[in-house]
Each structure stands twice: as structure tokens, then as C-alpha cells.
Scaffold this active site. Structure first.
Site, PDB file in Angstrom:
ATOM      1  N   ASN A  89     -31.035 -27.685  33.122  1.00  0.00           N
ATOM      2  CA  ASN A  89     -31.874 -28.548  32.216  1.00  0.00           C
ATOM      3  C   ASN A  89     -32.628 -29.474  32.817  1.00  0.00           C
ATOM      4  O   ASN A  89     -32.308 -30.616  33.827  1.00  0.00           O
ATOM      5  CB  ASN A  89     -30.547 -29.505  31.496  1.00  0.00           C
ATOM      6  CG  ASN A  89     -31.086 -30.462  30.548  1.00  0.00           C
ATOM      7  OD1 ASN A  89     -32.046 -30.562  30.536  1.00  0.00           O
ATOM      8  ND2 ASN A  89     -30.247 -31.063  29.517  1.00  0.00           N
ATOM      9  N   HIS A  98     -35.609 -26.383  24.213  1.00  0.00           N
ATOM     10  CA  HIS A  98     -35.113 -27.267  25.254  1.00  0.00           C
ATOM     11  C   HIS A  98     -34.238 -26.357  26.162  1.00  0.00           C
ATOM     12  O   HIS A  98     -33.210 -26.088  25.260  1.00  0.00           O
ATOM     13  CB  HIS A  98     -34.560 -28.565  24.851  1.00  0.00           C
ATOM     14  CG  HIS A  98     -34.098 -29.617  25.907  1.00  0.00           C
ATOM     15  ND1 HIS A  98     -34.532 -29.576  27.373  1.00  0.00           N
ATOM     16  CD2 HIS A  98     -32.756 -30.140  25.799  1.00  0.00           C
ATOM     17  CE1 HIS A  98     -33.797 -30.267  27.957  1.00  0.00           C
ATOM     18  NE2 HIS A  98     -32.729 -30.649  26.956  1.00  0.00           N
ATOM     19  N   CYS A 147     -34.961 -36.111  27.032  1.00  0.00           N
ATOM     20  CA  CYS A 147     -35.203 -34.355  26.776  1.00  0.00           C
ATOM     21  C   CYS A 147     -36.042 -33.791  25.631  1.00  0.00           C
ATOM     22  O   CYS A 147     -36.594 -32.981  25.652  1.00  0.00           O
ATOM     23  CB  CYS A 147     -33.762 -33.672  26.609  1.00  0.00           C
ATOM     24  SG  CYS A 147     -32.895 -33.959  27.930  1.00  0.00           S
TER      25      CYS A 147
HETATM   26  O1  UT7 Z   1     -30.353 -32.244  27.231  1.00  0.00           O
HETATM   27  C1  UT7 Z   1     -29.544 -32.894  26.257  1.00  0.00           C
HETATM   28  C2  UT7 Z   1     -28.397 -33.399  26.693  1.00  0.00           C
HETATM   29  N1  UT7 Z   1     -27.186 -32.759  27.136  1.00  0.00           N
HETATM   30  C3  UT7 Z   1     -26.652 -31.534  26.425  1.00  0.00           C
HETATM   31  O2  UT7 Z   1     -27.123 -31.015  25.699  1.00  0.00           O
HETATM   32  C4  UT7 Z   1     -25.373 -31.069  27.090  1.00  0.00           C
HETATM   33  C5  UT7 Z   1     -24.519 -30.761  26.031  1.00  0.00           C
HETATM   34  N2  UT7 Z   1     -22.911 -30.537  26.312  1.00  0.00           N
HETATM   35  C6  UT7 Z   1     -22.621 -29.496  26.988  1.00  0.00           C
HETATM   36  O3  UT7 Z   1     -23.737 -28.565  27.326  1.00  0.00           O
HETATM   37  C7  UT7 Z   1     -21.421 -29.003  27.404  1.00  0.00           C
HETATM   38  O4  UT7 Z   1     -20.616 -29.974  26.470  1.00  0.00           O
HETATM   39  C8  UT7 Z   1     -20.852 -29.182  28.417  1.00  0.00           C
HETATM   40  C9  UT7 Z   1     -21.376 -27.905  29.720  1.00  0.00           C
HETATM   41  C10 UT7 Z   1     -21.179 -30.547  29.688  1.00  0.00           C
HETATM   42  C11 UT7 Z   1     -19.473 -29.000  28.937  1.00  0.00           C
HETATM   43  O5  UT7 Z   1     -18.828 -27.905  28.256  1.00  0.00           O
HETATM   44  P1  UT7 Z   1     -17.626 -27.948  27.498  1.00  0.00           P
HETATM   45  O6  UT7 Z   1     -17.447 -26.517  26.883  1.00  0.00           O
HETATM   46  O7  UT7 Z   1     -17.738 -28.832  26.365  1.00  0.00           O
HETATM   47  O8  UT7 Z   1     -16.489 -28.249  28.335  1.00  0.00           O
HETATM   48  P2  UT7 Z   1     -15.526 -29.356  28.212  1.00  0.00           P
HETATM   49  O9  UT7 Z   1     -15.975 -30.679  28.389  1.00  0.00           O
HETATM   50  O10 UT7 Z   1     -14.749 -29.408  26.920  1.00  0.00           O
HETATM   51  O11 UT7 Z   1     -14.456 -29.127  29.145  1.00  0.00           O
HETATM   52  C12 UT7 Z   1     -13.607 -28.050  29.146  1.00  0.00           C
HETATM   53  C13 UT7 Z   1     -12.621 -27.783  30.397  1.00  0.00           C
HETATM   54  C14 UT7 Z   1     -11.856 -29.052  30.609  1.00  0.00           C
HETATM   55  O12 UT7 Z   1     -10.702 -28.988  31.348  1.00  0.00           O
HETATM   56  P3  UT7 Z   1      -9.303 -28.713  30.378  1.00  0.00           P
HETATM   57  O13 UT7 Z   1      -9.050 -30.200  29.920  1.00  0.00           O
HETATM   58  O14 UT7 Z   1      -9.459 -27.731  29.269  1.00  0.00           O
HETATM   59  O15 UT7 Z   1      -8.350 -28.381  31.188  1.00  0.00           O
HETATM   60  C15 UT7 Z   1     -12.522 -29.654  31.599  1.00  0.00           C
HETATM   61  O16 UT7 Z   1     -11.863 -30.601  32.540  1.00  0.00           O
HETATM   62  O17 UT7 Z   1     -13.694 -27.451  31.585  1.00  0.00           O
HETATM   63  C16 UT7 Z   1     -13.189 -28.509  32.653  1.00  0.00           C
HETATM   64  N3  UT7 Z   1     -14.672 -28.845  33.361  1.00  0.00           N
HETATM   65  C17 UT7 Z   1     -14.949 -27.909  34.263  1.00  0.00           C
HETATM   66  N4  UT7 Z   1     -14.567 -27.072  34.797  1.00  0.00           N
HETATM   67  C18 UT7 Z   1     -15.127 -26.566  36.045  1.00  0.00           C
HETATM   68  C19 UT7 Z   1     -15.455 -29.648  32.806  1.00  0.00           C
HETATM   69  N5  UT7 Z   1     -16.598 -29.591  33.597  1.00  0.00           N
HETATM   70  C20 UT7 Z   1     -16.238 -28.626  34.637  1.00  0.00           C
HETATM   71  C21 UT7 Z   1     -17.003 -28.026  35.724  1.00  0.00           C
HETATM   72  N6  UT7 Z   1     -16.439 -27.134  36.280  1.00  0.00           N
HETATM   73  N7  UT7 Z   1     -18.081 -28.451  36.051  1.00  0.00           N
END
Ligand code: UT7
Length: 314
Positions: free
Chosen positions: A271, A241, A112
């Protein structure tokens, strides 16, 4: 006399197929509200038959047209991509042939952050007199590396291409650039295969990437401004980005940059890896937001980790 690398043309291209959050709800345990609230993304484009070179050709021709030059006037082509059409030859050489250029052409891989790395490389050639006109492209069919059954990544990524023509200029252009890598974080963001002939998909520890991205990008923005003897108020636009609206907002807050000064395209593009910055730049140039003389900060981070930033007078 010192030469600057100045942007004289921008172009972009998106494949026509739109995949909305509502489309993803049909196949994944996710929903539009969660995706919009956690990422800022509403839809993304996904390739069908098109390859990375196909997208790059369209974006490059648009950039060359704006620059008002023919492809055979180019001295160098650098294509930033994580998803080359083939392991070899470089997708950049396929692009060179298809747009009718004859100059050296190579691919550059910094995921990225690839576009910032490619711009920084092009800047060195121009400032050292090795090239006068350089085409820098970010093109990705990153959906090919996404497991469409994995809701943690399938909601994030999209395909597209952006291109820039840089020209040697006596007065202004890229004012500052910095690229960085820290290879300790392999397992935080990588493709799952260990050999090139095995199928692999993106694996990501989202939370960890998130925290490191905010930290590294805001530190980089602060040191860039200090080294340029500028403050946030001197910036006209930040073109980041486009990974996650919450990363972008957190960086803007840390450096005290109002969100009105940030170019956002991730709601429609998702992204797009190395393509996201030139895509966003082209959108804002063509809709008239970015004007001659504006001071732009471009920043990105990705797997590696590799990250970098540019301060540009447009
Ligand atoms: O390009 C450079 C590389 N990538 C990035 O920069 C990405 C960086 N990271 C992120 O953008 C975020 O961490 C994500 C968007 C990937 C995830 O967001 P988050 O706020 O960190 O969510 P999380 O992984 O902490 O998950 C929170 C909750 C979990 O449920 P519980 O355990 O709280 O019940 C997940 O299981 O949301 C759940 N969850 C979802 N729910 C609905 C995770 N993915 C999803 C989904 N839809 N797609």
C-alpha cells in the site's frame, strides 16, 4: 466548447530497496503465508536516503517524456502526499524547481485518496479553462510513518510515486469524478501524534477500515456507473487503490466485475497510499493492458475517511 481532462502521459518510480515478507519474518511475529493470504502483498519498496520529492521527480519526468512535453509547458502541478519532505515549503514547489517547471504548484493531502482528489481538482482547472496542461503526482515515503515493530501496519505499507500529465482535449478524458469525506472516523485510521513536532506513527483499526472501505467503494462504483448511464460491462479496467486484495475482491464481487478486469500491483508494491493508483495505472499502460479508448474506473479510500472515484476514457 466543453473541454475534457485527458491523460496524455503516465510515469512511476519505485525506490530500489525491496523488503519481502520473508525479510519481515526476521524482525516481526508474522509470516509470509499470513501476509499473502490476508493482504495479497509479497514485497514492498522502502526508501533509504530518498525523499518524497526525489521519487516524484523520477515519476514526473517519466510521465512528461511519455506525454512529449517539456516541464515549462505545464500550467499547474498538484502533488498528493501524506509525507511531504518538509512542513513547508510544499513538496510540489521543490518538484517544480527540480523538473524545470515555472507554473503554480501545491500539495494536496487526502491520504490514500489523495490522487483521486488531486485528479478531480486538476479536472476542474482544465474544464473551466484555467489550465491546459497539469501534472498530477502521488508520491509517498509512507514508511516514515510506520512503526516497524507494529506488525499490523509494517506488513502493509510501501514507498513509491506515480504521475500523470492531463491535457485539455475536445473529445474525451475524465468523464465523471466524485470525492467524499466523513470526518467521524478519526480514531480508526490516524497518525498517533497530536502536534506536528511530535513523532507519530500510523494507528489503524484494520477490521473497521476494511468494512467501511468495501462499503463506501462499492457504493461509489455503483452510483458512478448509474450517473454515467453505464454498467459494469462497459468498464475495461478497474484501477483501485492497492490496500488489500480482499477489499479489492469484495468490491469487484459486489459490482459484479470479473477480477480479470482489475489491475493489481499490490503484491509487489504494498500500500503506497496516494501513489498506489498512478503507479498501477502506469504499470498497466506500459505493459500494454490499458489502451486508447479504454474505460477506466479509479477508486481509493483512506484516513479521514476520504474517498473518491474517477471514470476515465483513456
Ligand atoms: O489504505 C487504506 C487504509 N488501510 C486499509 O485499507 C487496511 C484495511 N484493513 C486490512 O487490510 C486488514 O484489516 C488487515 C490486513 C490490517 C488485518 O487483516 P484482518 O483479516 O482484519 O486480521 P485481524 O486484525 O482480524 O487479525 C486476525 C488474526 C489475529 O489473531 P487472533 O486474534 O485471531 O488469534 C491477529 O492477532 O491475525 C493476527 N495478526 C497477524 N498474524 C500474523 C494480525 N496481524 C498479523 C500479522 N501476522 N502481521
Amino acid at each position: 466548447m466543453k473541454k475534457f481532462a485527458r491523460i496524455i502521459g503516465t510515469g512511476s518510480y519505485l525506490p530500489p530497496k525491496v523488503v519481502t515478507n520473508h525479510d519481515l519474518e526476521k524482525t516481526l511475529d508474522t509470516n509470509d503465508e499470513w501476509i499473502v493470504a490476508r493482504t495479497g502483498i509479497s514485497e514492498r519498496r522502502i526508501v533509504e536516503e530518498e525523499g518524497t520529492c526525489d521519487l516524484a521527480v523520477e515519476a514526473s519526468n517519466n510521465a512528461l517524456e511519455m506525454a512529449g512535453i517539456d516541464a515549462n509547458e505545464l500550467d499547474l502541478i498538484i502533488l498528493a502526499t501524506t509525507t511531504p519532505d518538509k512542513i513547508f515549503p510544499a513538496t510540489a514547489t521543490m518538484l517544480q524547481n527540480q523538473i524545470g517547471a515555472t507554473c503554480p504548484a501545491f500539495d494536496l493531502q487526502a491520504v490514500c485518496a489523495g490522487f483521486v482528489f488531486a485528479m478531480t481538482t486538476a479536472q476542474q482547472y482544465i474544464e473551466n479553462g484555467g489550465a491546459k496542461k497539469v501534472l498530477v503526482v502521488g508520491s509517498e515515503t509512507i514508511s516514515r510513518l510506520v512503526d516497524q515493530n507494529d506488525r499490523s501496519t509494517a506488513i502493509l505499507f510501501g514507498d513509491g510515486a506515480g504521475a500523470i500529465v492531463l491535457s485539455a482535449d475536445d473529445e474525451t478524458g475524465i468523464l465523471h469524478s466524485k470525492i467524499c469525506s466523513d470526518g467521524r472516523y478519526l480514531s480508526s485510521l490516524q497518525v498517533s501524534n497530536n502536534r506536528i513536532n511530535e513523532l507519530g506513527f500510523i494507528q489503524m483499526s484494520g477490521n473497521e477500515v476494511f468494512k467501511i472501505a468495501v462499503n463506501r467503494l462499492s457504493n461509489l462504483a455503483e452510483t458512478t456507473l448509474q450517473e454515467c448511464d453505464m454498467t459494469t460491462e462497459d468498464l475495461t479496467w478497474m484501477v483501485p487503490h492497492q490496500a488489500n486484495i480482499r477489499i479489492i475482491t469484495a468490491v469487484a464481487k459486489r459490482i459484479k466485475l470479473p477480477m480479470e478486469k482489475v489491475v493489481l500491483t499490490l503484491d509487489k508494491h504494498g500500500n503506497t497510499s496516494a501513489a498506489s493508483i498512478p503507479l498501477a495505472l502506469d504499470v498497466a499502460v506500459r505493459d500494454g493492458r490499458i489502451k486508447k479508448g479504454d474505460k477506466l474506473m479509479l477508486e481509493g479510500i483512506g484516513g479521514g475517511f476520504s474517498w473518491g472515484g474517477l471514470l476515465v476514457e483513456y
